[in-house]
Design a protein around this motif. Structure first.
Motif, PDB file in Angstrom:
ATOM      1  N   ILE A   1       3.913   6.059  -5.330  1.00  9.21           N
ATOM      2  CA  ILE A   1       3.959   6.151  -6.796  1.00  9.21           C
ATOM      3  C   ILE A   1       2.788   6.973  -7.320  1.00  9.21           C
ATOM      4  O   ILE A   1       2.892   7.652  -8.341  1.00  9.21           O
ATOM      5  CB  ILE A   1       3.955   4.741  -7.421  1.00  9.21           C
ATOM      6  N   GLY A   2       1.652   6.902  -6.587  1.00  4.53           N
ATOM      7  CA  GLY A   2       0.464   7.624  -7.017  1.00  4.53           C
ATOM      8  C   GLY A   2      -0.477   6.780  -7.844  1.00  4.53           C
ATOM      9  O   GLY A   2      -1.151   7.284  -8.749  1.00  4.53           O
ATOM     10  N   ILE A   3      -0.535   5.479  -7.537  1.00  6.77           N
ATOM     11  CA  ILE A   3      -1.429   4.567  -8.254  1.00  6.77           C
ATOM     12  C   ILE A   3      -2.386   3.930  -7.252  1.00  6.77           C
ATOM     13  O   ILE A   3      -2.089   3.853  -6.056  1.00  6.77           O
ATOM     14  CB  ILE A   3      -0.629   3.472  -9.003  1.00  6.77           C
ATOM     15  N   PRO A   4      -3.562   3.470  -7.693  1.00  7.65           N
ATOM     16  CA  PRO A   4      -4.535   2.879  -6.767  1.00  7.65           C
ATOM     17  C   PRO A   4      -4.107   1.494  -6.301  1.00  7.65           C
ATOM     18  O   PRO A   4      -3.243   0.852  -6.913  1.00  7.65           O
ATOM     19  CB  PRO A   4      -5.818   2.809  -7.607  1.00  7.65           C
ATOM     20  N   SER A   5      -4.733   1.020  -5.228  1.00  2.00           N
ATOM     21  CA  SER A   5      -4.392  -0.296  -4.673  1.00  2.00           C
ATOM     22  C   SER A   5      -4.783  -1.432  -5.610  1.00  2.00           C
ATOM     23  O   SER A   5      -4.312  -2.560  -5.444  1.00  2.00           O
ATOM     24  CB  SER A   5      -5.075  -0.489  -3.317  1.00  2.00           C
TER      25      SER A   5
ATOM     26  N   ASP B   1       0.830  -1.210   0.000  1.00  4.36           N
ATOM     27  CA  ASP B   1       0.000   0.000   0.000  1.00  4.36           C
ATOM     28  C   ASP B   1       0.864   1.260   0.000  1.00  4.36           C
ATOM     29  O   ASP B   1       0.573   2.231  -0.713  1.00  4.36           O
ATOM     30  CB  ASP B   1      -0.908  -0.009   1.232  1.00  4.36           C
ATOM     31  N   MET B   2       1.923   1.245   0.793  1.00  3.05           N
ATOM     32  CA  MET B   2       2.818   2.399   0.880  1.00  3.05           C
ATOM     33  C   MET B   2       3.477   2.676  -0.468  1.00  3.05           C
ATOM     34  O   MET B   2       3.620   3.832  -0.891  1.00  3.05           O
ATOM     35  CB  MET B   2       3.877   2.120   1.952  1.00  3.05           C
ATOM     36  N   LEU B   3       3.849   1.615  -1.154  1.00  5.71           N
ATOM     37  CA  LEU B   3       4.476   1.751  -2.463  1.00  5.71           C
ATOM     38  C   LEU B   3       3.500   2.361  -3.471  1.00  5.71           C
ATOM     39  O   LEU B   3       3.853   3.279  -4.227  1.00  5.71           O
ATOM     40  CB  LEU B   3       4.955   0.378  -2.936  1.00  5.71           C
TER      41      LEU B   3
ATOM     42  N   SER C   1      12.721   3.220  -4.616  1.00  4.00           N
ATOM     43  CA  SER C   1      13.943   3.330  -3.802  1.00  4.00           C
ATOM     44  C   SER C   1      13.649   3.973  -2.455  1.00  4.00           C
ATOM     45  O   SER C   1      14.168   3.544  -1.415  1.00  4.00           O
ATOM     46  CB  SER C   1      15.000   4.151  -4.547  1.00  4.00           C
ATOM     47  N   ARG C   2      12.802   4.990  -2.474  1.00  2.00           N
ATOM     48  CA  ARG C   2      12.477   5.720  -1.244  1.00  2.00           C
ATOM     49  C   ARG C   2      11.737   4.821  -0.250  1.00  2.00           C
ATOM     50  O   ARG C   2      12.060   4.799   0.945  1.00  2.00           O
ATOM     51  CB  ARG C   2      11.638   6.943  -1.615  1.00  2.00           C
ATOM     52  N   VAL C   3      10.757   4.074  -0.737  1.00  2.00           N
ATOM     53  CA  VAL C   3       9.971   3.200   0.138  1.00  2.00           C
ATOM     54  C   VAL C   3      10.834   2.068   0.686  1.00  2.00           C
ATOM     55  O   VAL C   3      10.780   1.750   1.881  1.00  2.00           O
ATOM     56  CB  VAL C   3       8.751   2.630  -0.627  1.00  2.00           C
TER      57      VAL C   3
ATOM     58  N   ALA D   1       8.363   7.051 -10.418  1.00  2.00           N
ATOM     59  CA  ALA D   1       8.011   5.735  -9.884  1.00  2.00           C
ATOM     60  C   ALA D   1       9.256   5.013  -9.383  1.00  2.00           C
ATOM     61  O   ALA D   1       9.249   4.388  -8.314  1.00  2.00           O
ATOM     62  CB  ALA D   1       7.305   4.905 -10.951  1.00  2.00           C
ATOM     63  N   ARG D   2      10.343   5.107 -10.123  1.00  4.65           N
ATOM     64  CA  ARG D   2      11.589   4.458  -9.706  1.00  4.65           C
ATOM     65  C   ARG D   2      12.130   5.090  -8.427  1.00  4.65           C
ATOM     66  O   ARG D   2      12.636   4.403  -7.538  1.00  4.65           O
ATOM     67  CB  ARG D   2      12.625   4.546 -10.827  1.00  4.65           C
TER      68      ARG D   2
END
Length: 627
Positions: free
Chosen positions: A75-79, A69-71, A105-107, A100-101
């Motif tokens: 990224i800004g995409i739905p579950s 979910d955090m990812l 890396s951040r997550v 997105a990349r």
């Protein structure tokens, strides 16, 4: 696809139609160290060990759900972009963009930084990704993309953490301890410092504990009492410290078992998820909120337990019995889970002797671990290459998960034979159960048959299982190690040179499932002989000695050299005939009846020839049930 074109400023007809450009990012996540996390045990958990066990198991499910979910959020995409999420692994389809990349890396960095601090590096999350074009999703091409993702995820296991960042000593580890707490080191995990925050949640005469272990106890207590769970932002206004975690997951997600104030939090944007985690007896799934099958079945005390004398039977001191009685608490609103000691007592068998109740058998836990054999091969080769598509892969994975995560808990909850069996984890392609030892053995055979039906009796889809029998006080880590060893023995125990698995290990012996079914029927025959007085316990122990001789004879015949001193075991057939002639049919009214009984008993020789040491599976079942 829209996100990709929007960010790359290519929202043009020709660009959208171009199916050769790598527009997608297939992301795979893998949570490492699940078994170590769940079964970490300092040996001092005591009466709270079952709460911690189910709390940790549930926490792992939350970690995997919330990492995915955090990812998606970053990224800004739905579950709905989460294609698969089970057994500690998830797969997400995302736009192949720079942002997105960076989000991946951040997550990964944020989650692993949290895990390093909270689990001392015992656990990690690995995230891998591969690029894909729209054409790669066409039948016949997606298999290569999926294989490449699998290779990258396997490679990731060898470098879970950035050593240049996390390598070396924990320089501030000793500074975290509060020597005023008793003890300063958490007795439940044996790793983290006890926390002043957790002091208010100590029970009387209990020890200090760390915040993480308090959270695991909190989860373990509430998942058997509540049916719905709220996932909130860590800053959500939740009244009452006792209703939420002390350590928000990944430092982001707060978990609470609440019913009021949800509308207000939803308006404020701090209520992120609200899940129904119950498995109802009627098989219905919640329709007003999202259903998540991440909570296994836990046996709780019922009215019947008040009249069950087995819970106080055995070689326990009189001083111990008041404590056992105190543990039996009935509460329809907040059910109390059964202790491992009481679960082990349910293995006793009731009989009558002169009008009086009598209990036979051993009070022991059975631990069952099983998983689907060659799952990677099934995923890679089970679907023909030209039919290997994302939708078919997702369907196969989800259907396997539903058998373990949905059907199994419902079975345990509704079938009276198995209602004392405890789910440690079940989902994806595997399961780990604890229960009365004889019910566990019965369940293993039952599940194998149901799984065969579920897969339309496809001979290539099967699972292996390891079963061990232990006392309820055995440390959790020891249980996990021993049953893992039994499962590995089952995986490699198939005599076929072209087939791996499809076996079960019990009492240290391994047999294919078909042979195991035969042995279960043999056990019923031996028990019938015992009831009819054809054999007594002394004769059963003589058979056990013959099994040892047959096992040694089989080993001897595999040797290149045979020494005369080792040949004693080859006399087992003569010993069997002598034992039969001397002990079987002594009470027969005539010679004809005696020969009839001896002829019936001679079946044992055939069993020894056909099954060898595996005959222990049948014999020891009878001995342990009637001790």
């Amino acid at each position: 696809m829209y996100c990709y074109h929007a960010e790359t400023n290519t929202l043009l007809v020709d660009a959208v139609k171009d199916d050769k450009v790598k527009k997608f990012l297939i992301i795979g996540g893998d949570f490492y160290g699940i078994q170590n996390f769940i079964f970490s045990d300092s040996g001092e958990a005591g009466k709270r060990r079952s709460k911690i066990l189910r709390g940790r198991s549930f926490a792992v499910s939350l970690f995997c759900e919330l990492a995915a979910d955090m990812l998606c959020h970053e990224i800004g995409i739905p579950s709905t972009s989460i294609l698969l999420n089970a057994a500690g692994k998830f797969t997400i389809i995302a736009p192949n963009t720079i942002e997105a990349r960076k989000a991946v890396s951040r997550v990964e960095e944020q989650i692993n930084a949290w895990l390093i601090t909270k689990t001392c590096g015992e656990n990690a999350l690995g995230i891998s990704s591969v690029e894909a074009s729209p054409a790669d999703f066409v039948s016949g091409r997606f298999a290569g993309i999926y294989d490449l993702l699998g290779e990258k995820m396997a490679e990731k296991k060898f470098h879970k953490f950035e050593l240049d960042r996390y390598g070396g000593a924990f320089t501030d580890y000793l500074d975290r301890f509060e020597n005023t707490l008793t003890p300063p080191l958490c007795p439940y995990c044996g790793k983290r410092p006890s926390s002043p925050q957790a002091e208010r949640f100590r029970e009387k005469d209990d020890k200090s504990l760390c915040a993480m272990c308090r959270d695991h106890i909190f989860l373990g207590e509430n998942i058997v009492k509540k049916t719905r769970i709220a996932i909130c932002d860590k800053n959500a206004d939740i009244k009452g410290e006792e209703k939420k975690l002390l350590e928000p997951i990944f430092g982001v997600y707060q978990v609470a078992f609440i019913e009021g104030g949800l509308t207000k939090m939803a308006r404020e944007g701090t209520l992120l998820k609200y899940w129904d985690i119950a498995i109802s007896t009627d098989g219905q799934v919640a329709k007003d909120v999202t259903a998540r099958f991440i909570n296994g079945y836990v046996p709780v005390y019922t009215e019947e337990d008040l009249d069950d004398d087995r819970l106080l039977e055995g070689t326990r001191s009189e001083a111990k019995k008041p404590e056992l009685i105190e543990q039996i608490r009935l509460d329809s609103v907040s059910p109390t889970p059964k202790t491992f000691t009481h679960i082990a007592s349910k293995a006793l068998n009731q009989s009558t002797n002169g009008g009086r109740k009598k209990y036979t058998g051993i009070q022991a836990l059975g631990i069952l671990k099983a998983d689907v054999d060659e799952l990677g091969m099934i995923m890679a080769c089970g679907i023909p290459e030209k039919r290997f598509t994302l939708s078919r892969l997702a369907t196969l994975s989800r259907q396997l998960n539903f058998f373990f995560a949905l059907y199994l808990p419902h079975l345990l909850k509704t079938d009276g034979r198995f209602q004392d069996i405890y789910t440690v984890f079940a989902g994806g392609d595997d399961l780990f159960l604890i229960g009365p030892w004889n019910r566990i053995v019965e369940l293993a055979e039952y599940l194998r048959e149901k799984f065969a039906k579920y897969t339309c009796r496809n001979p290539e889809i099967h699972f292996s299982a390891g079963i061990i029998i232990r006392k309820p006080q055995t440390p959790l880590a020891k249980l996990a190690d021993d049953v893992e060893e039994a499962l590995e023995k089952a995986k490699g125990g198939n005599p076929s040179p072209i087939k791996r698995g499809d076996c079960v290990t019990l009492f240290g012996e391994t047999a294919t499932w078909d042979k195991f079914t035969e042995l279960r029927n043999i056990a019923k025959t031996i028990d019938q002989w015992r009831q009819e007085k054809l054999v007594n316990n002394a004769m059963l122990f003589r058979i056990n000695h013959l099994i040892d001789l047959v096992t040694r004879a089989e080993e001897l015949l595999r040797e290149r050299e045979i020494h005369r001193d080792d040949m004693e075991c080859l006399k087992w057939r003569a010993m069997f005939r002598y034992t039969t002639a001397r002990n079987i049919g002594k009470q027969a009214p005539n010679e004809a009846k005696k020969k009839e009984l001896q002829s019936e008993f001679s079946r044992v020789a055939t069993w020894l020839e056909n099954h060898g040491g595996r005959l222990k599976m049948a014999l020891w079942d009878v001995l342990y049930n009637n001790r």
